[in-house]
Structure formats: C-alpha cells, structure tokens
Design a protein around this motif. Structure first.
Motif, PDB file in Angstrom:
ATOM      1  N   ILE A  64     -24.526  22.519  18.757  1.00 62.15           N
ATOM      2  CA  ILE A  64     -25.399  22.383  17.427  1.00 62.15           C
ATOM      3  C   ILE A  64     -26.266  21.000  17.716  1.00 62.15           C
ATOM      4  N   THR A  65     -26.000  20.158  18.360  1.00 65.56           N
ATOM      5  CA  THR A  65     -26.820  19.000  18.674  1.00 65.56           C
ATOM      6  C   THR A  65     -28.244  19.632  19.383  1.00 65.56           C
ATOM      7  N   CYS A  66     -27.912  20.297  20.220  1.00 64.05           N
ATOM      8  CA  CYS A  66     -29.104  21.102  20.991  1.00 64.05           C
ATOM      9  C   CYS A  66     -29.999  21.489  19.786  1.00 64.05           C
ATOM     10  N   TYR A  67     -29.503  22.371  19.045  1.00 63.65           N
ATOM     11  CA  TYR A  67     -30.398  23.098  17.910  1.00 63.65           C
ATOM     12  C   TYR A  67     -31.172  21.985  17.203  1.00 63.65           C
ATOM     13  N   PHE A  68     -30.656  20.952  16.682  1.00 60.78           N
ATOM     14  CA  PHE A  68     -31.245  20.055  16.010  1.00 60.78           C
ATOM     15  C   PHE A  68     -32.191  18.955  16.810  1.00 60.78           C
ATOM     16  N   LEU A  69     -32.051  19.146  18.165  1.00 60.90           N
ATOM     17  CA  LEU A  69     -32.771  18.251  18.935  1.00 60.90           C
ATOM     18  C   LEU A  69     -33.917  19.013  19.403  1.00 60.90           C
ATOM     19  N   VAL A  70     -33.713  20.436  19.347  1.00 59.08           N
ATOM     20  CA  VAL A  70     -34.934  21.128  20.021  1.00 59.08           C
ATOM     21  C   VAL A  70     -35.514  22.168  19.010  1.00 59.08           C
ATOM     22  N   PRO A  71     -35.375  23.216  18.594  1.00 62.87           N
ATOM     23  CA  PRO A  71     -36.026  24.015  17.726  1.00 62.87           C
ATOM     24  C   PRO A  71     -35.888  23.780  16.121  1.00 62.87           C
ATOM     25  N   LEU A  72     -34.922  22.589  15.961  1.00 67.04           N
ATOM     26  CA  LEU A  72     -34.665  22.192  14.465  1.00 67.04           C
ATOM     27  C   LEU A  72     -35.027  20.591  14.632  1.00 67.04           C
ATOM     28  N   ARG A  73     -35.751  20.135  15.526  1.00 68.61           N
ATOM     29  CA  ARG A  73     -36.019  18.705  15.577  1.00 68.61           C
ATOM     30  C   ARG A  73     -36.494  18.110  14.374  1.00 68.61           C
ATOM     31  N   THR A 111     -39.817  34.975  18.976  1.00 68.53           N
ATOM     32  CA  THR A 111     -39.963  35.929  17.790  1.00 68.53           C
ATOM     33  C   THR A 111     -38.712  36.065  16.987  1.00 68.53           C
ATOM     34  N   TYR A 112     -38.919  36.832  15.921  1.00 65.39           N
ATOM     35  CA  TYR A 112     -37.771  37.174  15.068  1.00 65.39           C
ATOM     36  C   TYR A 112     -36.527  37.672  15.868  1.00 65.39           C
ATOM     37  N   PRO A 113     -36.853  38.853  16.611  1.00 63.93           N
ATOM     38  CA  PRO A 113     -35.739  39.391  17.364  1.00 63.93           C
ATOM     39  C   PRO A 113     -34.845  38.200  18.095  1.00 63.93           C
ATOM     40  N   GLY A 114     -35.460  37.360  18.761  1.00 62.06           N
ATOM     41  CA  GLY A 114     -34.612  36.115  19.219  1.00 62.06           C
ATOM     42  C   GLY A 114     -33.510  35.442  18.181  1.00 62.06           C
ATOM     43  N   SER A 115     -34.002  35.311  17.037  1.00 58.06           N
ATOM     44  CA  SER A 115     -33.141  34.742  16.036  1.00 58.06           C
ATOM     45  C   SER A 115     -31.685  35.645  15.826  1.00 58.06           C
ATOM     46  N   TYR A 116     -31.801  36.704  16.411  1.00 62.98           N
ATOM     47  CA  TYR A 116     -30.645  37.620  16.109  1.00 62.98           C
ATOM     48  C   TYR A 116     -29.457  36.927  17.055  1.00 62.98           C
ATOM     49  N   TYR A 145     -36.455  21.077   3.577  1.00 57.19           N
ATOM     50  CA  TYR A 145     -36.108  20.666   4.925  1.00 57.19           C
ATOM     51  C   TYR A 145     -36.861  19.490   5.554  1.00 57.19           C
ATOM     52  N   ASP A 146     -36.456  18.335   4.869  1.00 56.90           N
ATOM     53  CA  ASP A 146     -37.097  16.963   5.509  1.00 56.90           C
ATOM     54  C   ASP A 146     -36.529  16.674   7.007  1.00 56.90           C
ATOM     55  N   GLY A 147     -37.201  15.894   7.682  1.00 57.06           N
ATOM     56  CA  GLY A 147     -36.932  15.619   9.007  1.00 57.06           C
ATOM     57  C   GLY A 147     -35.572  14.932   9.290  1.00 57.06           C
ATOM     58  N   TYR A 148     -35.366  14.023   8.385  1.00 61.50           N
ATOM     59  CA  TYR A 148     -34.027  13.298   8.511  1.00 61.50           C
ATOM     60  C   TYR A 148     -32.992  14.086   8.528  1.00 61.50           C
ATOM     61  N   LEU A 149     -32.812  15.483   7.909  1.00 60.05           N
ATOM     62  CA  LEU A 149     -31.809  16.303   7.929  1.00 60.05           C
ATOM     63  C   LEU A 149     -31.224  16.601   9.253  1.00 60.05           C
ATOM     64  N   ALA A 150     -32.048  16.662  10.269  1.00 64.18           N
ATOM     65  CA  ALA A 150     -31.652  16.854  11.575  1.00 64.18           C
ATOM     66  C   ALA A 150     -30.715  16.025  11.924  1.00 64.18           C
ATOM     67  N   TYR A 151     -31.097  14.683  11.978  1.00 60.30           N
ATOM     68  CA  TYR A 151     -29.861  13.413  12.286  1.00 60.30           C
ATOM     69  C   TYR A 151     -28.738  13.466  11.389  1.00 60.30           C
ATOM     70  N   VAL A 152     -28.981  13.987  10.234  1.00 64.44           N
ATOM     71  CA  VAL A 152     -27.802  13.917   9.079  1.00 64.44           C
ATOM     72  C   VAL A 152     -26.892  15.124   9.756  1.00 64.44           C
ATOM     73  N   MET A 153     -27.230  16.148  10.054  1.00 66.07           N
ATOM     74  CA  MET A 153     -26.479  17.266  10.333  1.00 66.07           C
ATOM     75  C   MET A 153     -25.770  17.160  11.691  1.00 66.07           C
ATOM     76  N   PHE A 162     -28.382  28.071   8.187  1.00 63.54           N
ATOM     77  CA  PHE A 162     -29.020  27.500   7.065  1.00 63.54           C
ATOM     78  C   PHE A 162     -30.399  27.195   7.209  1.00 63.54           C
ATOM     79  N   PHE A 163     -30.795  27.074   8.470  1.00 58.08           N
ATOM     80  CA  PHE A 163     -32.278  26.622   8.831  1.00 58.08           C
ATOM     81  C   PHE A 163     -32.847  27.816   9.448  1.00 58.08           C
ATOM     82  N   MET A 164     -32.670  29.050   9.048  1.00 53.99           N
ATOM     83  CA  MET A 164     -33.127  30.300   9.595  1.00 53.99           C
ATOM     84  C   MET A 164     -34.604  30.449   9.437  1.00 53.99           C
ATOM     85  N   PRO A 165     -35.196  30.105   8.082  1.00 57.54           N
ATOM     86  CA  PRO A 165     -36.596  30.239   7.770  1.00 57.54           C
ATOM     87  C   PRO A 165     -37.321  29.338   8.840  1.00 57.54           C
ATOM     88  N   VAL A 166     -36.786  28.107   9.470  1.00 60.46           N
ATOM     89  CA  VAL A 166     -37.696  27.298  10.356  1.00 60.46           C
ATOM     90  C   VAL A 166     -37.706  28.091  11.468  1.00 60.46           C
TER      91      VAL A 166
END
Length: 284
Positions: A136-145, A222-227, A161-169, A210-214
């Motif tokens: 989960i940390t990798c998600y918020f430090l890479v695609p959801l930084r 691309t979108y298939p990767g999100s699956y 979706y403000d930036g501080y949310l990455a560190y909060v999560m 919960f951050f799927m739009p981002v």
C-alpha cells in the motif's frame, strides 16, 4: 472403570471404531477428536519449496527491472511519473519482504508439527502485517504520490484528492497494521490470531480502489492495467475463503498460499509496470 465414551478416551490417530470394526484413518480421527490441522504431505512440502523459489526469482526479476528502468531514464524520477527515489526504495524493500514471506511459508510447511504452539507460527503470521502495508505504501509513493494527487486536484477541482492524503493513508495503514500486530504477538489463541491477520488482508488491498480515478487517468499501462489493482484483492479474498477449509481438507492451505502469491504478484506487476512505462503527466 472409565465410563467416558470411547471417542473421548482415545485421543490419538488410528482410533478403533467399533461401529465399523476398523481403525479410523488420520483424517477421520482428527475430525472426530478435533485435532489440529492435517500434517503436510511430502508432495506439499516439495511444492511449497518450489513455490518459494519461484517467489525468490520473481522478486529478484522485479528488483532488476525496477533498477534498470529507473537509472536508464531521468523520466523515471519525474515528479509526476516514474518511481521517484523514495518509491524505488520502498518497491525494492517490498519485494525483499515478499521473498522473505515465501521463505517463512516454505519453512512453515516443511517444519510444521501439529503440536506446535502459536509462537512458532508467529513470524509467518506477522509477515502479513509488514508485506501488505509495504504494498500500500508503494502505491502512495509511486502512482498516488502527493505531487500526483495535488496536480489531479488542480485539474479536477470537483475531486477532493489533495496531496497530503498520500501521507495520511500511509500513516493510517501502518497504524492499523501495528495495532493489529501487537495482539497477534500477545495472544496465545492461534485461531484468533489468524482471524485478525485475515481480516486485515481482506480489507487493506482495497484501499487503492478509492483512488481509481487518479490511477486510471495517470496509469502508464492504461485502463486495462487498472484491472490488476481491482482484481488483486478479490483474488486474495478467494484464497482466504479456501484457507477456511485448511483444517478439514488436504491441499487447501497450500492452495491458499498459491492464490495469495498470485494476488501479490498482480500488485507488483502493476507497480513495476508503472515505472517501466513511466506514468505521464496528469491529463486535464
């Protein structure tokens, strides 16, 4: 004379069943006497060892790919794309922990004894509370930084979706993980310990959804990767359901670990692929 029923007087394998005029096999005796889970067969132990080697190989492969694709292009450390230095460190750390998880799984399968207490299984159970938060940390430090979330908030003002949310999560995930790991260490009831760890795994991998739009807007695969992100927790939940039968059905515990490794593999494919293809700047 002991007047207890015969099935309470004989708490061992090969219990003689007068109704059948024969001895019960190990599985029948275990169910009858509410014994501990079935011993792992020789084939299961060999398979577990092979599975651990596969995990080692995949972990090493992804680490090499992450390093090669990071240091061959400056774009891989872009504020809005690639791993970033901190993200790269945590991806490598998470992959090393996955390899350690494979080692603990293999050791548990090969050295398991039905009379072992919960403390001997403790490292195997605690590894869940390290590996899952790292993913989960990798998600918020890479695609959801934080930079990505802040830029997305500017481009999509209706999304909060403000930036501080990455560190909060990251803080929430590690806080919950530590809070659940403490009773895992202190409690002696193995069944309660497993329920705690399984509940944590069941829910935590859904957080990136919960951050799927981002993810869908900025994901370089691309979108298939999100699956991969969508179905990885579902696959893990299927494995957890299979594990519920580990006390009564052979091979189910081994099957659970195979399914769990597939789910974890899906997460790492998504994360490593992101940096390899380099996420683009957020689309307005």
């Amino acid at each position: 004379m002991d007047k207890k029923p015969w099935y309470e007087r004989f708490k061992k394998e090969n219990v003689f069943d007068p109704a059948k005029f024969t001895y019960l096999n190990q599985e029948e005796a275990r169910i009858l006497n509410e014994m501990t889970p079935l011993e792992f067969l020789k084939g299961e132990k060999i398979f577990s060892k092979v599975l651990s080697y596969v995990v080692y190989a995949l972990s090493l492969l992804f680490i090499v790919l992450a390093l090669v694709f990071s240091f061959t292009s400056s774009k891989n450390f872009n504020l809005l794309g690639g791993y970033g230095y901190l993200g790269l460190i945590f991806i490598i750390l998470a992959l090393l922990v996955w390899a350690g998880f494979g080692f603990l799984t293999e050791r548990y399968h090969t050295s398991y004894q039905k009379d072992d207490d919960a403390k001997k299984e403790l490292p195997h159970l605690l590894s869940y509370f390290i590996l899952i938060p790292l993913i989960i940390t990798c998600y918020f430090l890479v695609p959801l930084r934080s930079q990505v979330l802040s830029q997305y908030h500017i481009s999509h003002s209706s999304s909060a979706y403000d930036g501080y949310l990455a560190y909060v999560m990251i803080g929430i995930v590690w806080g919950v993980s530590i809070a659940l790991a403490i009773p895992t260490i202190l409690l002696k009831n193995k069944s309660i310990i497993k329920k705690i760890s399984f509940a944590f795994m069941t829910l935590s991998l859904y957080i990136p959804l919960f951050f799927m739009p981002v993810l869908q807007t900025t994901y370089s695969i691309t979108y298939p990767g999100s699956y991969l992100v969508i179905f990885a927790p579902i696959v893990l939940d299927i494995g957890l359901v299979v594990s519920l039968f580990s006390k009564t059905k052979r091979l189910t515990h081994t099957a659970y670990h195979v399914i769990a490794d597939i789910a974890i593999l899906m997460e790492f494919i998504a994360l490593v692929n992101y940096g390899m293809n380099v996420a683009s700047a957020v689309v307005a």
